[in-house]
Design an enzyme around this catalytic site. Sequence first.
Site, short mmCIF file in Angstrom:
data_model
loop_
_atom_site.label_atom_id
_atom_site.label_comp_id
_atom_site.label_asym_id
_atom_site.label_seq_id
_atom_site.Cartn_x
_atom_site.Cartn_y
_atom_site.Cartn_z
N CYS A 1 0.87 -1.17 0.00
CA CYS A 1 0.00 0.00 0.00
C CYS A 1 0.91 1.22 0.00
CB CYS A 1 -0.86 -0.01 1.26
SG CYS A 1 -1.80 1.51 1.47
N CYS B 1 -0.52 3.82 -6.61
CA CYS B 1 -1.49 3.23 -5.69
C CYS B 1 -1.72 1.83 -6.22
CB CYS B 1 -2.79 4.03 -5.70
SG CYS B 1 -4.15 3.18 -4.86
N1 DGL Z 1 -3.95 0.77 -2.39
C1 DGL Z 1 -3.49 1.72 -1.44
C2 DGL Z 1 -2.33 2.50 -1.98
O1 DGL Z 1 -1.51 1.93 -2.66
C3 DGL Z 1 -4.55 2.52 -0.69
C4 DGL Z 1 -5.73 2.99 -1.45
C5 DGL Z 1 -6.79 3.62 -0.55
O2 DGL Z 1 -7.37 2.89 0.24
O3 DGL Z 1 -7.01 4.83 -0.64
O4 DGL Z 1 -2.16 3.67 -1.70
#
Ligand code: DGL
Length: 270
Positions: free
Chosen positions: A81, A191
Amino acid sequence: MIKTNTKNINNLPIAFFDSGVGGLTVFEKLKKILPNETYLYYGDTKNMPYGEKTETQLIEFADKIFHFFEQKQVKAVVMACNTTSAITYDKLKNNYNFRIYPIIQSVSKVIAQQDIKRIGVFATPATINSHAYSKEIKKYNNDTEIFEIACPEWVKIVENNKLNQPESFEKIKEKIKEMEIHTPEKIILGCTHYPFLLGTLKQFLPENKFIDPAIEFSKFIKDDLQTNNLLSDNKTEGTEKFYVSSSPENFKTSGSLFYKIDGMPVLVSL
Ligand code: DGL
């Protein structure tokens, strides 16, 4: 603490976490190159989207998940993440007894070495406001110009399985137009949910314009485990177990584009 001998540590699980299905874009790649490892995955779907949370909230979520992984006795945790890597890694990195791999800090060197002059970054509001990609890449290559654009709506398009809806197409188009003004040579999908949108993104720009950090990230993790003699010595394919903090069915359906999950993820609210 991990109370096992060194040989046993090798066969402990590698744990992943993300706010939802996004981390599957990394999981799927690591599993391909390290099929014999045992894996755990925690999708904090109750607290999604992380990109709109405060630093205090993100630290609290990550800390709870790390303690859950501590109880499960894992050898390493993959912060699949970008948002938590950007906001919480520096604050939490020394608090646990396993290796922690943060996505942004693990891939920025390789991206910087590609000597790209103009790089775009699409990411969550929290990641963009932290300028984490910019700061990390510039540590290795100060000549790169970086253009960061937050895409607050994109995570929900993925989590709510709205990939093929006309309003999703418009939301993506709007951000592509905003980014094109800067004429980047490459655009980082900063993301882990965004590679789910490649089908739509490719309708505007060629696929090779986008950098999916998961590719270099999975190689980085494998190399680091190897260097530290932490690879499993299992001779057969390892097991995997998925946990979510809400809506297991939704996680299974939305995630299936990247990874087909056998059975239902287990509901664990931390
Ligand atoms: N998938 C996550 C990232 O890489 C978080 C996305 C979210 O929940 O806003 O930042």
